[in-house]
Design a protein around this motif. Structure first.
Motif, PDB file in Angstrom:
ATOM      1  N   GLN A 184      40.458 -20.666  36.868  1.00  0.00           N
ATOM      2  CA  GLN A 184      41.328 -22.255  37.867  1.00  0.00           C
ATOM      3  C   GLN A 184      42.932 -21.863  38.486  1.00  0.00           C
ATOM      4  OE1 GLN A 184      39.224 -25.199  35.045  1.00  0.00           O
ATOM      5  NE2 GLN A 184      38.986 -26.124  37.209  1.00  0.00           N
ATOM      6  N   VAL A 238      44.950 -21.898  36.286  1.00  0.00           N
ATOM      7  CA  VAL A 238      45.704 -22.207  35.214  1.00  0.00           C
ATOM      8  C   VAL A 238      47.318 -21.609  35.183  1.00  0.00           C
ATOM      9  CG1 VAL A 238      46.079 -23.688  33.284  1.00  0.00           C
ATOM     10  CG2 VAL A 238      44.149 -23.557  34.307  1.00  0.00           C
ATOM     11  N   LEU A 276      43.903 -30.489  35.918  1.00  0.00           N
ATOM     12  CA  LEU A 276      42.921 -30.360  36.371  1.00  0.00           C
ATOM     13  C   LEU A 276      42.053 -30.885  35.321  1.00  0.00           C
ATOM     14  CD1 LEU A 276      42.367 -26.345  37.491  1.00  0.00           C
ATOM     15  CD2 LEU A 276      42.899 -28.642  38.881  1.00  0.00           C
ATOM     16  N   ARG A 287      39.012 -30.327  32.940  1.00  0.00           N
ATOM     17  CA  ARG A 287      37.622 -29.924  32.865  1.00  0.00           C
ATOM     18  C   ARG A 287      36.960 -29.913  31.022  1.00  0.00           C
ATOM     19  NH1 ARG A 287      40.074 -24.173  32.471  1.00  0.00           N
ATOM     20  NH2 ARG A 287      39.903 -24.265  29.784  1.00  0.00           N
ATOM     21  N   ARG A 317      46.174 -28.272  32.994  1.00  0.00           N
ATOM     22  CA  ARG A 317      44.296 -28.583  32.509  1.00  0.00           C
ATOM     23  C   ARG A 317      44.688 -29.601  31.609  1.00  0.00           C
ATOM     24  NH1 ARG A 317      43.933 -26.666  27.722  1.00  0.00           N
ATOM     25  NH2 ARG A 317      43.078 -24.410  27.982  1.00  0.00           N
ATOM     26  N   ASP A 337      40.442 -20.783  32.255  1.00  0.00           N
ATOM     27  CA  ASP A 337      41.594 -21.069  33.136  1.00  0.00           C
ATOM     28  C   ASP A 337      42.053 -19.843  33.907  1.00  0.00           C
ATOM     29  OD1 ASP A 337      42.399 -22.949  30.942  1.00  0.00           O
ATOM     30  OD2 ASP A 337      42.486 -21.566  29.960  1.00  0.00           O
ATOM     31  N   ALA A 363      41.625 -30.580  28.293  1.00  0.00           N
ATOM     32  CA  ALA A 363      40.274 -30.025  28.421  1.00  0.00           C
ATOM     33  C   ALA A 363      39.040 -30.761  27.187  1.00  0.00           C
ATOM     34  CB  ALA A 363      40.152 -28.224  28.406  1.00  0.00           C
ATOM     35  N   TRP A 394      43.752 -36.705  37.490  1.00  0.00           N
ATOM     36  CA  TRP A 394      43.282 -35.475  37.854  1.00  0.00           C
ATOM     37  C   TRP A 394      42.825 -34.971  39.135  1.00  0.00           C
ATOM     38  CZ3 TRP A 394      40.590 -39.154  35.281  1.00  0.00           C
ATOM     39  CH2 TRP A 394      39.520 -38.667  35.314  1.00  0.00           C
TER      40      TRP A 394
END
Ligand code: GLU
Length: 277
Positions: free
Chosen positions: A201, A203, A36, A38, A4, A198, A6, A66
């Motif tokens: 999702q 991660v 991802l 975020r 991810r 995290d 972020a 993403w």
């Protein structure tokens, strides 16, 4: 593999963010995984609405894509509250009524520049009695929730994690101090929100700048306390200017927007940031 990026929508992305985003994107792509996006927007005192779109635009310009709809931490308040309650039930948090000024006056510890508190909290509110707490609450004092690092360490036992650059690291409770888990003003903290999200999702790799290395001590502890899986980590080196100084807000000229407007191509940006890998 799920990675991810972020960012906080508090300003334009600069070269340092581009490296973080590139690593997350490239790692996932090379391993058939997903990246991802975020938005870490819990600090409403600093967020500005125009930066959500600006960030997506900058990433797209770089060719970074993403999966799915980006999460916004502001939509996740209930999940943070549930995690906070779980930690309270475990007895590893205590309310802290101190103001920043009081803490600064009571400690002569040097300022820290590592993503944690400015100073390690000297534990002033750790042993308040129930009646002292009630008195402060009646007086209208507001409070944050701090982690009792000693209690948490006792509960969790020795912990370690794996970093792609630094190998296996042991968690050092001294690094933690009694960090704030829920701020007075916003009811949550970066540490709590990032761990909860995290995990939610799924991660599997957290890639971010090495300035956040010491925060990982807090995160690994919170993961254990909350009973969520521990991801792997990659704390990459920081992008610096020609004088070797870490990029910050003062480097407006190195924002991706300014570079794009100045005619720099995405390839040139990627070439430049990947020299810091
Ligand atoms: N929101 C943080 C930043 O913009 C990143 C935190 C993280 O990747 O855990 O620097």
């Amino acid at each position: 593999m799920i990675t991810r990026f972020a960012p906080s929508p508090t300003g334009d992305l600069h070269l340092g963010h581009a490296l973080a985003a590139w690593i997350a994107f490239d790692l996932a792509k090379r391993n058939g995984g997903e990246m991802l996006l975020r938005f870490e927007d819990i600090d409403v005192t600093r967020v500005r609405s125009e930066f959500y779109d600006a960030i997506e635009e900058d990433l797209s310009w770089l060719g970074i894509t993403w999966s799915g709809v980006p999460w916004r931490q502001l939509d996740r308040t209930d999940a943070y509250q549930a995690a906070l309650e779980k930690l309270q039930t475990l007895g590893v948090l205590y309310p802290c009524f101190c103001t920043r000024k009081e803490i600064a006056m009571m400690t002569s510890a040097p300022q820290r520049d590592d993503g944690l508190e400015g100073v390690l909290y000297p534990g002033i509110c750790r042993n308040l009695t129930e009646s002292e707490k009630q008195q402060r609450i009646k007086r209208g004092d507001r409070w944050s929730w701090r982690l009792d690092a000693a209690k948490a360490t006792q509960l969790c036992g020795p912990l370690s994690w794996h970093d792609h650059r630094f190998g296996e690291s042991m968690l050092d409770p001294q690094m933690l101090g009694d960090v704030v888990i829920a701020r007075k003003d916003i009811g949550v903290s970066y540490h709590l929100a990032v761990v909860v999200d995290d995990a939610a999702q799924n991660v599997t790799w957290v890639t971010r700048g090495e300035d956040l290395l010491s925060s990982t001590h807090v995160h690994v502890m919170l993961q254990k306390l909350l009973g969520v899986p521990q991801p792997r980590y990659w704390h990459h080196s920081l992008v610096c200017d020609e004088q070797g100084k870490r990029l910050a807000k003062r480097h407006d000229a190195l924002s991706l927007r300014a570079m794009r407007e100045g005619g720099v191509s995405p390839i040139e940006v990627i070439e430049r940031i990947t020299t810091f890998l």
